[in-house]
Design a protein around this motif. Structure first.
Motif, PDB file in Angstrom:
ATOM      1  N   ASN A 156       0.826  -1.207   0.000  1.00 18.81           N
ATOM      2  CA  ASN A 156       0.000   0.000   0.000  1.00 18.81           C
ATOM      3  C   ASN A 156       0.861   1.259   0.000  1.00 18.81           C
ATOM      4  N   ASP A 157       1.927   1.266   0.802  1.00 17.12           N
ATOM      5  CA  ASP A 157       2.842   2.410   0.806  1.00 17.12           C
ATOM      6  C   ASP A 157       3.508   2.573  -0.560  1.00 17.12           C
ATOM      7  N   LEU A 158       3.930   1.452  -1.131  1.00 12.56           N
ATOM      8  CA  LEU A 158       4.604   1.490  -2.426  1.00 12.56           C
ATOM      9  C   LEU A 158       3.664   2.016  -3.515  1.00 12.56           C
ATOM     10  N   ASN A 159       2.417   1.538  -3.505  1.00 11.67           N
ATOM     11  CA  ASN A 159       1.446   1.977  -4.499  1.00 11.67           C
ATOM     12  C   ASN A 159       1.173   3.469  -4.405  1.00 11.67           C
ATOM     13  N   LEU A 160       0.987   3.961  -3.183  1.00 17.37           N
ATOM     14  CA  LEU A 160       0.714   5.388  -3.010  1.00 17.37           C
ATOM     15  C   LEU A 160       1.918   6.220  -3.453  1.00 17.37           C
ATOM     16  N   GLY A 161       3.108   5.726  -3.157  1.00 17.30           N
ATOM     17  CA  GLY A 161       4.304   6.421  -3.620  1.00 17.30           C
ATOM     18  C   GLY A 161       4.330   6.523  -5.135  1.00 17.30           C
ATOM     19  N   LEU A 174       8.120  10.355  -1.977  1.00 15.66           N
ATOM     20  CA  LEU A 174       9.293   9.904  -1.226  1.00 15.66           C
ATOM     21  C   LEU A 174       8.923   9.475   0.185  1.00 15.66           C
ATOM     22  N   SER A 175       7.988  10.206   0.800  1.00 14.49           N
ATOM     23  CA  SER A 175       7.552   9.856   2.151  1.00 14.49           C
ATOM     24  C   SER A 175       6.996   8.438   2.187  1.00 14.49           C
ATOM     25  N   LYS A 179       8.579   4.841   3.816  1.00 10.22           N
ATOM     26  CA  LYS A 179       7.770   3.970   4.681  1.00 10.22           C
ATOM     27  C   LYS A 179       7.764   2.545   4.145  1.00 10.22           C
ATOM     28  N   ALA A 180       7.600   2.423   2.823  1.00  8.72           N
ATOM     29  CA  ALA A 180       7.590   1.094   2.210  1.00  8.72           C
ATOM     30  C   ALA A 180       8.932   0.396   2.407  1.00  8.72           C
ATOM     31  N   GLU A 184       9.455  -3.158   4.270  1.00  8.35           N
ATOM     32  CA  GLU A 184      10.020  -4.330   3.602  1.00  8.35           C
ATOM     33  C   GLU A 184      11.260  -4.849   4.322  1.00  8.35           C
ATOM     34  N   LYS A 185      12.048  -3.946   4.917  1.00 13.85           N
ATOM     35  CA  LYS A 185      13.224  -4.379   5.675  1.00 13.85           C
ATOM     36  C   LYS A 185      12.800  -5.213   6.878  1.00 13.85           C
ATOM     37  N   GLN A 186      11.702  -4.813   7.521  1.00 14.72           N
ATOM     38  CA  GLN A 186      11.204  -5.564   8.669  1.00 14.72           C
ATOM     39  C   GLN A 186      10.723  -6.951   8.250  1.00 14.72           C
TER      40      GLN A 186
END
Length: 345
Positions: A156-161, A174-175, A179-180, A184-186
């Motif tokens: 969802n974060d990636l899509n909004l970005g 970028l924000s 977040k994405a 993803e790292k987690q």
């Protein structure tokens, strides 16, 4: 697929689909399974093939949907709707992709399942963005974000970005990308992290910050190579080619675009081939090799039209008009530009 009624029971014969070098063990299982037992296997085949061989994913999915009318399972049906939609995305058939994404949304609403509804809106956002309907894409993306109560879906974060990037709102983009990336790292998803790097690299290209753009795209490409994901490798090679083109280096751009084209061709990814041909044609235009430019752009336009990928077809048409203008074929240039304006309206 053929249906047979024998002794009051329904039997299904699965016909061979697109040939594969190694017949999947799951496919070998199908003839010996009952109709009900075939459903989860077919659903699994949809997932396996939606990117690799999308035509097969669609065929397996449609067969599964027939069986699900007899043996209902809403969660599996939701997955199959999404899988078929993703396969149509792969083929560049956005109208069909949106239809199945909408069916997944309707099913999630019937189930009153918020996490699945969030996934459905996320998929709709993706299709709308690929279709060039950015306002619709952003609206669906925000709805997916609101429905994801525990913020566990990094997509969802990636899509909004991506939506904000396409709209030119780079600060907001970028924000969400950062977040994405943290999300993803987690979850230790390296390929998803590569996608984030690639998207951030695209923003830096738009901002003419080429050093940061190259850094992020190369990081994305390194991950894709280490993970053996050829589709992503081709995508990041295309992005690097775009960067070198923006930097005024069509020779280096062509080098990367041809590498991407080689991978797209091996994967039989017609949408990817069309995009690479479009980029290659544009670079030949910069090098004033108008014959080669037009040849590649004509091939790209033919593929984009076959795939019903209107946004790509418009991009190619504009590039062709520019070539015709350079060749002083002004009637052809004006005709192409007029068609682009008409479709855009």
């Amino acid at each position: 697929m053929r249906l047979y009624a024998i002794g009051g029971m329904l039997w299904i014969m699965t016909l061979p689909l697109q040939a594969e070098s190694n017949v999947n063990s799951k496919v070998k299982q199908l003839p010996g399974l009952s109709a009900e037992e075939k459903i989860p296997v077919l659903a699994s085949l949809v997932k396996d093939n939606q990117k690799r061989i999308p035509h097969n994913a669609i065929a397996y999915g449609r067969e599964a949907l027939v069986l699900l009318n007899l043996y209902p399972n809403d969660k599996l049906k939701f997955k199959i709707f999404c899988g078929i939609s993703n396969a149509y995305i792969r083929l560049g058939k956005h109208t069909d992709a949106l239809a199945f994404a909408e069916r997944s949304k309707q099913l999630a609403e019937q189930m009153q399942n918020r996490p699945l509804l969030s996934r459905a809106f996320s998929l709709i956002s993706l299709v709308q963005r690929l279709s060039g309907r950015l306002d619709h894409a952003l609206a669906a993306g925000l709805q997916a974000y609101r429905l994801d109560e525990d913020s566990t879906n990094c997509e969802n974060d990636l899509n909004l970005g991506k939506d904000y990037r396409r709209l030119g709102s780079y600060k907001e983009a970028l924000s969400y990308f950062y977040k994405a990336g943290d999300c993803e790292k987690q979850q230790f998803d390296l390929l998803a992290q590569a996608d984030v790097y690639g998207e951030i690299g695209l923003i830096y290209r738009e901002l003419n910050n080429f050093a940061n753009g190259l850094l992020h795209q190369k990081n994305a490409l390194d991950i894709a190579r280490k993970e053996g994901d050829e589709s992503r490798q081709a995508r990041y090679l295309n992005h690097l080619g775009d960067l070198y083109e923006a930097m005024g280096d069509p020779t280096k751009s062509l080098e990367h675009q041809f590498k991407a084209l080689k991978i797209h061709t091996r994967l039989e990814d017609n949408a990817g081939i069309a995009k690479s041909k479009n980029h290659i044609g544009r670079n030949y235009l910069q090098k004033e090799k108008y014959g080669l430019a037009l040849d590649n752009l004509n091939q790209a336009y033919s593929l984009a039209s076959t795939l019903d990928n209107k946004s790509l077809a418009l991009s190619v048409q504009l590039n062709r008009s520019e070539v015709f203008s350079k060749l002083r074929q002004f009637n052809n240039a004006a005709s192409g530009a007029y068609r682009v304006l008409k479709v855009a309206e």
